[in-house]
Design an enzyme around this catalytic site. Structure first.
Site, PDB file in Angstrom:
ATOM      1  CD  GLU A 169      -7.403   0.555   7.306  1.00  0.00           C
ATOM      2  OE1 GLU A 169      -6.860   1.241   8.393  1.00  0.00           O
ATOM      3  OE2 GLU A 169      -6.898  -0.343   6.804  1.00  0.00           O
ATOM      4  CD  GLU A 311      -0.624   2.529   3.131  1.00  0.00           C
ATOM      5  OE1 GLU A 311      -0.534   2.586   2.086  1.00  0.00           O
ATOM      6  OE2 GLU A 311       0.058   2.600   4.006  1.00  0.00           O
TER       7      GLU A 311
END
Length: 344
Positions: A169, A311
């Site tokens: 994310e 991430e």
């Protein structure tokens, strides 16, 4: 919205375990890699599981509350980091390249117009959520649209042959959203699950605590997943939860990253508890709320590296361990095939 997730049939457990135990090693000598091999076999319903077309999805979205000062970074960093992903320059890009993991970025709700780009899926629900300190983050219609779009993305990967998906994310302010969701869905004290995120100093952390307390004073603590998601979620979290549920429907292995990704899983697991056996937990984040989430789910991660980047970096780093679990089960010799004496 109904998700049709079936628990893996345990009927093959004995056969898979026998295959593990007959490899040229003492019983249990590969530790948790053996348990992971058994899990993969049960997910795929075979004693010879294989990883096919593994893929990492990074969901990006902006949060209206970020403009209130809950993060150390300005909101524009969200779209700037998406550009970095698309250029191949972020940590998750590096880790995916070294293990040949495919990577796609999903614009779930970034406050920026990227246009048509290779490696980017435009699934934007809106240019960021509302400020949950003042009003619900999203409408029920927006929430349901995000869940449905995530499900579609996972199903499309399955059609293309993928059977393992890692989740990541990007969204300035999303550790705050994850803290609120975790508080709502686990009942754990809000202060316990609220950390420094992208690196807040003491004053910034105190401000974050105050703002999240204001949000709870306004919206309460809904314990149902759909209500909590609408009040405090991000579009990237909602779409990721839908993708997790969709992947489990297709009997894919879900590689779960850190604190924010696990907040999406809390939503998904509250909607469909049968999702949990499909999940492999990559690591334990440095973010304090992640330890609380893992304890609530009663699961142990594969690694503890003090990561707090997000991430999907932890998922990408853990992927070789998942591949190793499948490889040893398929490629390692047995006592019989190698002509090695078993223990007396």
């Amino acid at each position: 919205m109904d998700f049709a997730i079936s628990l893996p049939d345990p009927g093959l457990t004995a056969a898979i375990q026998h295959r593990i135990d007959r490899k040229t090693k003492p019983l249990g000598a590969l530790g948790r890699i053996e348990a992971l091999a058994l899990q993969l076999g049960l997910i795929q319903q075979t004693a010879a599981p294989r990883i096919r077309q593994p893929h990492v999805l990074v969901f990006a979205g902006d949060h209206g509350a970020a403009r209130a000062g809950i993060s150390a970074f300005p909101q524009d960093v969200t779209w700037q980091m998406v550009e970095n992903f698309l250029a191949g320059g972020a940590a998750v890009n590096v880790f995916c390249r070294q293990t040949e993991l495919a990577l796609t970025v999903i614009d779930s709700g970034v406050n920026h117009d990227f246009g048509r780009r290779d490696g980017l899926v435009d699934a934007k629900i809106a240019p960021g959520t509302a400020n949950y300190i003042e009003t619900p983050a999203m409408s029920a219609q927006q929430r349901d649209a995000a869940l449905a779009r995530g499900r579609e993305l996972a199903h499309a990967l399955a059609v293309n042959g993928c059977n393992l998906v890692g989740f990541g994310e990007m969204g300035i302010g999303n550790t705050a959203s994850a803290s609120l969701l975790t508080h709502c869905l686990t009942g754990i004290d809000l202060a316990t699950v609220t950390g420094r995120g992208t690196g807040l100093d003491d004053a910034g952390l105190a401000r974050k605590h105050r703002l999240l307390a204001q949000a709870i004073a306004r919206g309460g603590r809904p314990s149902d997943p759909l209500g909590a998601l609408a009040e405090y979620g991000g579009f990237e979290i909602a779409m990721m939860a839908g993708a997790m549920l969709g992947a489990a429907e297709k009997r894919m292995t879900l590689l779960i990253d850190g604190f924010i990704v696990t907040s999406a899983l809390l939503v998904a697991q509250a909607i469909a508890p049968a999702i949990l056996p499909y999940c492999v937990f990559a690591h334990r984040s440095k973010e304090p709320g992640h330890t609380a989430q893992l304890a609530h789910l009663r699961v142990e991660p594969l690694m503890e590296l003090d990561l707090r980047l997000g991430e999907g970096t932890g998922a990408a780093l853990a992927f070789p361990l998942v591949q190793a679990a499948a490889n040893f089960l398929n490629d390692m010799a047995s006592f019989d095939s190698a002509g090695v004496d078993d223990r007396v």
